[in-house]
Design an enzyme around this catalytic site. Structure first.
Site, short mmCIF file in Angstrom:
data_model
loop_
_atom_site.label_atom_id
_atom_site.label_comp_id
_atom_site.label_asym_id
_atom_site.label_seq_id
_atom_site.Cartn_x
_atom_site.Cartn_y
_atom_site.Cartn_z
N ARG A 233 3.76 -2.71 -3.31
CA ARG A 233 5.34 -3.23 -3.72
C ARG A 233 6.04 -2.82 -2.84
O ARG A 233 6.16 -1.73 -2.27
CB ARG A 233 5.68 -2.87 -5.30
CG ARG A 233 4.90 -3.86 -6.27
CD ARG A 233 5.62 -5.14 -6.34
NE ARG A 233 4.84 -6.02 -7.41
CZ ARG A 233 3.58 -6.74 -7.24
NH1 ARG A 233 3.22 -7.00 -6.14
NH2 ARG A 233 3.46 -7.38 -8.30
N HIS A 281 4.26 -11.44 1.50
CA HIS A 281 3.67 -11.06 0.01
C HIS A 281 2.49 -12.05 -0.23
O HIS A 281 2.48 -12.70 -1.19
CB HIS A 281 4.84 -11.36 -1.06
CG HIS A 281 4.29 -10.72 -2.31
ND1 HIS A 281 5.19 -9.92 -2.88
CD2 HIS A 281 3.35 -10.73 -3.18
CE1 HIS A 281 4.57 -9.59 -4.00
NE2 HIS A 281 3.63 -9.73 -4.17
P1 NDP Z 1 -4.50 -0.80 -11.35
O1 NDP Z 1 -3.43 -0.63 -12.55
O2 NDP Z 1 -6.08 -1.11 -11.43
O3 NDP Z 1 -4.68 0.62 -10.26
C1 NDP Z 1 -3.26 1.31 -9.80
C2 NDP Z 1 -3.76 2.52 -9.21
O4 NDP Z 1 -2.62 3.20 -9.02
C3 NDP Z 1 -4.52 3.50 -10.19
O5 NDP Z 1 -5.69 4.05 -9.51
C4 NDP Z 1 -3.78 4.33 -10.70
O6 NDP Z 1 -4.09 5.47 -11.07
C5 NDP Z 1 -2.74 4.76 -9.28
N1 NDP Z 1 -1.35 5.24 -9.88
C6 NDP Z 1 -0.58 4.49 -10.68
N2 NDP Z 1 0.70 5.37 -10.78
C7 NDP Z 1 0.17 6.51 -10.06
C8 NDP Z 1 0.90 7.82 -9.49
N3 NDP Z 1 2.05 8.04 -10.15
N4 NDP Z 1 0.19 8.66 -8.77
C9 NDP Z 1 -1.06 8.22 -8.43
N5 NDP Z 1 -1.55 7.14 -8.71
C10 NDP Z 1 -1.02 6.61 -9.40
O7 NDP Z 1 -3.58 -1.91 -10.31
P2 NDP Z 1 -4.56 -2.76 -9.27
O8 NDP Z 1 -5.14 -2.07 -8.57
O9 NDP Z 1 -4.90 -4.20 -10.00
O10 NDP Z 1 -3.12 -3.27 -8.53
C11 NDP Z 1 -2.53 -2.55 -7.90
C12 NDP Z 1 -0.99 -2.94 -7.27
O11 NDP Z 1 -1.11 -4.07 -6.30
C13 NDP Z 1 -0.14 -3.97 -8.46
O12 NDP Z 1 0.31 -3.17 -9.35
C14 NDP Z 1 0.74 -4.73 -7.53
O13 NDP Z 1 1.96 -4.05 -7.41
C15 NDP Z 1 -0.02 -4.93 -6.23
N6 NDP Z 1 -0.48 -6.25 -6.07
C16 NDP Z 1 0.04 -6.73 -4.76
C17 NDP Z 1 -0.51 -8.06 -4.36
C18 NDP Z 1 -0.04 -8.71 -3.18
O14 NDP Z 1 -0.09 -9.82 -2.96
N7 NDP Z 1 0.54 -7.85 -2.11
C19 NDP Z 1 -1.41 -8.82 -5.01
C20 NDP Z 1 -1.77 -8.22 -6.21
C21 NDP Z 1 -1.13 -6.85 -6.62
P3 NDP Z 1 -5.27 5.85 -12.24
O15 NDP Z 1 -6.59 5.32 -11.90
O16 NDP Z 1 -5.24 7.33 -12.43
O17 NDP Z 1 -4.52 5.28 -13.54
C1 OXD Z 2 0.62 -9.57 -8.09
C2 OXD Z 2 1.17 -10.04 -6.87
O1 OXD Z 2 0.89 -8.52 -8.57
O2 OXD Z 2 0.73 -11.29 -6.20
O3 OXD Z 2 -0.47 -10.09 -8.39
O4 OXD Z 2 2.01 -9.24 -6.12
#
Ligand code: NDP
Ligand code: OXD
Length: 318
Positions: A233, A281
């Site tokens: 993000r 994005h």
């Molecule tokens: P998940 O919830 O599966 O994974 C999030 C990861 O981040 C987990 O490993 C979590 O740790 C870690 N995390 C969260 N907070 C912290 C912290 N404070 N310190 C360290 N690690 C942290 O999410 P996804 O993998 O499905 O998606 C990740 C992000 O990708 C979404 O939230 C979105 O913002 C972004 N995204 C962007 C897209 C784009 O087109 N650019 C498309 C889709 C998503 P833990 O495993 O310990 O819970």
């Molecule tokens: C998502 C994105 O969160 O598109 O899926 O960013």
């Protein structure tokens, strides 16, 4: 109207017609609406939302769950007056594959000097500088080892990179060196030639990609200065600090898919920076036809009183 009531599509910034069409072709009996007559508010049982307009999610007494149309849920958790119902996020092989394609594309482009060779082609220069590293000499560190980060880690590993990952809690991923917590972050950064960011935007992660973090990354690696790839993000990054770090040689290059303000304003200096790659994005789009079947399955599970998958934990904000 079916037993499942009607589905409100509170969607901006995505193709609303594609969502309607995907529901119609998958579940013709399930009616979707994007505006609701107050007299019919009780017919809305589910909402599918992406950056919902203020006021669009309230006033539905039978609302049972809100489905985020994307994997990230910051757009919902920041919504004032969010109804107190379960929030379900997207976890889909289609979206995961798309994200891993983006990450692999950018990592390989940096490894194989894509920017240099595009410049050389433009100027008709035939030159192969010595010292092209192999993937195995390059460490890719992934911040955020969740659904997307884990898949990207395994695919990068398959391409031959050395891969590390960082998460909030301890994780075990085959062939990936994993770290967690603040101490873990220091170790991950000190070893990173390429930093891939797939974190959610939460209070804990907002602004984490700043000058201090860039200065903790590895110096003197095989790619020269370390490289940032952020597809998480925009709110995770300080864009002035990225520019400063690039100009000071603290960062060698950056691939950015997400920004604090989207669309990135036309006069933003990131557009012009020779070592920045910008995508709009677009790393992993939500494809309604791939996501609707899963949403409908989840609605059926809720109706049947069965457990729901991919529920958002409001306290951790992801
Ligand atoms: P998940 O919830 O599966 O994974 C999030 C990861 O981040 C987990 O490993 C979590 O740790 C870690 N995390 C969260 N907070 C912290 C912290 N404070 N310190 C360290 N690690 C942290 O999410 P996804 O993998 O499905 O998606 C990740 C992000 O990708 C979404 O939230 C979105 O913002 C972004 N995204 C962007 C897209 C784009 O087109 N650019 C498309 C889709 C998503 P833990 O495993 O310990 O819970
Ligand atoms: C998502 C994105 O969160 O598109 O899926 O960013």
């Amino acid at each position: 109207m079916s037993d499942r009531g009607r589905v409100l599509l509170a969607i901006t910034g995505m193709d609303l017609d594609a969502w309607k069409e995907a529901f119609t072709s998958h579940s013709p009996d399930l009616q979707t609406v994007s505006t609701v007559d107050p007299a019919e508010a009780a017919s809305i049982r589910y909402a599918v939302a992406w950056k919902p307009e203020p006021g669009s999610l309230e006033g539905f007494p039978q609302l049972r769950a809100i489905f985020s149309a994307g994997a990230g849920v910051d757009h919902l958790l920041g919504y004032p007056g969010l109804p107190d119902v379960p929030i379900v996020r997207v976890v889909s092989p289609d979206l995961t594959q798309r994200m891993s394609e983006y990450v692999a594309w950018q990592a390989l482009d940096h490894l194989r000097r894509g920017a240099l060779y595009r410049r050389q082609q433009r100027d008709h220069i035939w030159d192969e500088p010595p010292g092209q590293p192999a993937a195995g000499e390059v460490t890719v560190a992934i911040m955020g080892l969740g659904v997307l980060g884990t898949d990207a880690a395994l695919k990068l590993k398959g391409l031959g990179f050395r891969v590390t990952g960082w998460s909030r809690r301890p994780k075990d991923v085959d062939g990936v060196i994993t770290y967690h917590g603040e101490d873990g972050l220091t170790a991950v950064l000190a070893d990173a030639d390429i930093l891939v960011v797939l974190l959610p935007l939460t209070e804990a992660t907002r602004g984490v990609l700043a000058g201090d973090l860039f200065r903790r990354m590895k110096r003197g690696g095989p790619l020269g200065a370390p490289i940032l790839i952020n597809a998480g993000r925009g709110g995770l990054q300080n864009e002035d600090d990225i520019l400063t770090a690039l100009d000071a040689g603290v960062l060698g290059a950056a691939s950015l898919d997400v920004f604090n303000r989207e669309p990135l304003p036309a006069d933003h200096p990131l557009w012009e920076h020779p070592r920045v790659t910008i995508t709009p994005h677009a790393a992993a789009a939500s494809m309604p036809s791939a996501l609707v079947p899963q949403m409908v399955r989840q609605m059926e599970a809720i109706e049947a009183g069965k457990p729901v998958e991919n529920l958002v934990d409001r306290s951790s904000q992801y």
